[in-house]
Design an enzyme around this catalytic site. Structure first.
Site, PDB file in Angstrom:
ATOM      1  N   TYR A 138      -1.174   7.761  14.681  1.00  0.00           N
ATOM      2  CA  TYR A 138      -1.704   7.256  13.414  1.00  0.00           C
ATOM      3  C   TYR A 138      -2.809   8.192  12.952  1.00  0.00           C
ATOM      4  CZ  TYR A 138      -4.028   3.813  10.293  1.00  0.00           C
ATOM      5  OH  TYR A 138      -4.598   3.146   9.221  1.00  0.00           O
ATOM      6  N   HIS A 179     -16.639  -1.972   9.840  1.00  0.00           N
ATOM      7  CA  HIS A 179     -15.535  -1.354   9.096  1.00  0.00           C
ATOM      8  C   HIS A 179     -14.838  -2.266   8.086  1.00  0.00           C
ATOM      9  CE1 HIS A 179     -12.969   1.922   8.284  1.00  0.00           C
ATOM     10  NE2 HIS A 179     -12.835   2.386   9.500  1.00  0.00           N
ATOM     11  N   SER A 219      -5.429   8.352   9.743  1.00  0.00           N
ATOM     12  CA  SER A 219      -5.902   7.598   8.583  1.00  0.00           C
ATOM     13  C   SER A 219      -6.006   8.504   7.360  1.00  0.00           C
ATOM     14  CB  SER A 219      -7.269   6.995   8.901  1.00  0.00           C
ATOM     15  OG  SER A 219      -7.751   6.261   7.803  1.00  0.00           O
ATOM     16  N   THR A 259      -6.579   2.461   2.811  1.00  0.00           N
ATOM     17  CA  THR A 259      -6.053   3.610   3.552  1.00  0.00           C
ATOM     18  C   THR A 259      -4.532   3.493   3.673  1.00  0.00           C
ATOM     19  OG1 THR A 259      -6.324   2.481   5.675  1.00  0.00           O
ATOM     20  CG2 THR A 259      -8.135   3.902   4.944  1.00  0.00           C
TER      21      THR A 259
END
Length: 661
Positions: A494, A381, A496, A507
């Site tokens: 959260y 990532h 994204s 992001t």
């Protein structure tokens, strides 16, 4: 003077005409062959260059300090008691009037000096690369392809070959700047037209974005795309490194923990024909060696400093060239001997983490094909985000379904090849001991992970629109309501959100736990409810309206998370005392996300997800389709019960649907 008979002259004329026809036919044949070859080489050929809009993309804005603080308090309110919120408000007001002014000014000045990028880009790379946690579960997400319509194209050899070819076609289109630019069309019927493409293509790159904007279309940042290929995250002490070598022409294949390598592109950059690639895959599948007793891949599941030290020793004992072959490979192809069958949770585990012996989690992405033909992608990532991966995923899926280059009947015509190189690592006692220990540790770790899923066929995107609510807002409300059913509370959440509409955007967080969702959850869980169905429906609509606002703010770079993160980093780098806003327990609490959620919805995606980001939290990868909603939920058994949460989520979907109808 020599006299040539007329019959000879006529004969010569006929021969010349015949020769000219042959040359013409040969030229036509050559042109057709070239056209076929050119068509094979590219997944798409756009008249508008891939990076045409890149120079004119707008820069990621730094929000106003007052607005950031206002949004921060809005997100904190549902999470804190009255006294806690009073204390947090005090620290925020102090920050606005004192410390915040100077540090915000420093961030703005720094941003002005770095106009070629965004204020968050370097900090975000640094955040990923400094984290010492292992990559699988903690960071690497996965996506699984929907199976092919014809099952014979899901045969492992056929599927793997077509995935390799389509991936290379995508790469070649990207490399040669003919992959169509990524553009978000608010109304594709009006803007995704010949007129749009002609006008924007003819505009100079420095102003092309503004031309697209006039059509209500928004080109997206594509700076991450080149890191898809030939890229690896190298483990280093304290901070890892992203390594990229675009010159390599090979891929690395893993099977049973063994490594194989072969070229897929020739010295002129042309993709080898399907049978050549398929022959190499067939050779690997027919290698009858037992599983590797020293599977080096398991080391990529380790804590990053441990892996950095181990890799240094691996190089020292003679494996540097082999590691280099892996690092530079275009991508990794994983051939698994596993059968997932109809066990959806087993499928998720296979693509999320497996047993680690037949994986290389450091690679930018790995294509994984199970023995029963299920295929997907696991990606590292730090180099980029889901927007680039999903575009690649969708284009490849479309290509292997509409234009498969290798067919099941072609298997009968494959010959043996000597072009596959086996990568044999030198192993000493030290490395073997680390491997054995890591296999045990990884098994213990993954056995603590609980995975479950839910699919709601009662309603989807189409019905949500009829109800006048956002499908994404409904999903986020359901996540809150499920937690309320399970634990009678709300928690830091959260979601994204991509900021790819800006140059080098990454992001932003959508803080979907709001006062509106809290009030709705409380109202829907009261034993004696005085509210009518109509009033409850209005509460859900209110949640949707607020969520839409938060989503728009985040997509436009107007959230608070990244801004506060950047301001905090300035304090850390300057070694000055941290202001009260960052020492407040509420700031730490809101960043421990009990519900970490993300969606990569697409008709091409069968499943997708990731691990929880904290021990006592849930990782929720979800999909929104026209007629159904779904989610994959992960958690650690010791702290959370994902099976129980999924049952609560099913109930949340049903109750929300009943109110809306």
């Amino acid at each position: 003077m020599l006299s040539i008979p007329a019959s000879h002259i006529n004969y010569m004329k006929r021969q010349l005409i015949k020769q000219k026809k042959i040359q013409t036919l040969w030229q036509i044949s050559r042109n057709i062959s070239t056209q076929k070859d050119e068509e094979y080489q590219y997944i798409k050929k756009s008249k508008t260059p891939t990076m045409h809009f890149q120079p004119s993309l707008p820069r990621l804005p730094i929000p106003k300090l007052e607005e950031t603080c206002k949004r921060y308090l809005r997100a904190q309110k549902p999470l804190l008691s009255t006294e806690q919120f009073k204390e947090t408000s005090s620290s925020v007001n102090e920050f606005i009037l004192k410390d915040g002014i100077d540090v915000h000014s420093k961030l703005v000045q720094k941003d002005k000096k770095n106009r070629c990028t965004s204020y968050i880009s370097e900090l975000w790379f640094d955040m990923y690369l400094r984290d010492r946690k292992p990559l699988p579960i903690n960071y690497n997400p996965f996506l699984v392809f929907v199976p092919e319509d014809k099952s014979e194209y899901d045969v492992q050899l056929v599927k793997a070959t077509n995935l390799i070819i389509s991936s290379l076609r995508f790469l070649k289109s990207l490399k040669e700047n003919v992959l169509p630019p990524e553009v978000f069309h608010l109304n594709s019927k009006k803007s995704d037209t010949d007129l749009f493409h002609t006008v924007t293509r003819l505009l100079p790159s420095k102003v092309s974005w503004y031309g697209a904007y006039l059509f209500n279309a928004y080109p997206l940042d594509m700076s991450q795309y080149h890191n898809l290929f030939n890229t690896t995250r190298l483990p280093k002490l304290d901070k890892d490194e992203i390594y990229h070598d675009k010159s390599a022409r090979h891929i690395v294949v893993m099977r049973k923990g063994h490594f194989y390598c072969f070229d897929v592109v020739d010295e002129n950059g042309y993709i080898y024909e399907p049978k050549t690639i398929a022959t190499c895959i067939k050779t690997i599948l027919e290698d009858d060696r037992a599983p590797n007793k020293s599977p080096i891949g398991i080391l990529t599941t380790a804590e990053r400093n441990l892996w950095a030290n181990t890799r240094a020793h691996l190089s020292h004992i003679g494996n540097q060239k082999l590691l280099q072959r892996i690092d530079t490979a275009i991508f990794m192809m994983i051939l698994d001997d596993s059968y997932t069958g109809t066990d959806y949770n087993k499928l998720i585990k296979t693509f999320l983490h497996a047993d680690g012996t037949n994986r290389w989690f450091d690679k930018s992405f790995s294509l994984i094909v199970a023995q029963d033909g299920y295929a997907g992608i696991n990606f590292e990532h730090s180099w980029g985000d889901g927007v680039a991966v999903l575009r690649f995923f969708n284009d490849v899926k479309s290509d292997i379904s509409k234009k498969p280059r290798f067919h099941p009947t072609d298997i009968n015509h494959l010959q043996k090849t000597e072009n596959v190189e086996k990568l044999e690592f030198a192993i000493d006692n030290k490395i073997q001991n680390i491997i054995d220990q890591q296999k045990k540790d990884y098994k213990d770790w993954t056995q603590q992970l609980s995975i479950d899923h839910v699919i709601c066929n009662e309603f989807g995107k189409d019905q949500c629109k009829k109800f006048g609510v956002s499908p994404d807002a409904i999903m986020q409300l359901a996540f809150q309501l499920a937690l309320y059913y399970q634990k009678n509370c709300v928690a830091p959440t959260y979601e994204s959100c991509s900021t790819a509409a800006f140059k080098h955007g990454r992001t932003e967080a959508i803080r979907s736990c709001t006062m509106e969702t809290k009030i709705t959850c409380e109202s829907m869980t009261r034993k004696t409810n005085s509210l009518t169905k109509s009033e409850l429906k209005q509460l859900i609509v209110n949640c949707s309206n607020v969520h839409n606002t938060l989503t728009k703010e985040a997509a436009m770079g107007q959230g608070f998370d990244r801004h506060l993160f950047a301001l905090k980093k300035i304090y850390e780098q300057s070694n000055t005392p941290m202001p009260r806003i960052f020492r407040d327990p509420a700031y730490e609490y809101i960043n421990k996300n009990v519900l970490s959620t993300s969606t990569l919805s697409s008709p091409a995606v069968l499943a997708g997800g990731f691990g929880p980001v904290i021990d006592n939290g849930y990782g929720i990868g979800y999909m929104i389709q026209d007629r159904r909603l779904g989610a994959i939920v992960t958690s650690y058994n010791k702290y959370c019960d994902s099976n129980e949460y999924v049952n609560c989520l099913e109930q949340a979907f049903k109750n929300i649907h009943q109110i809306l109808t």
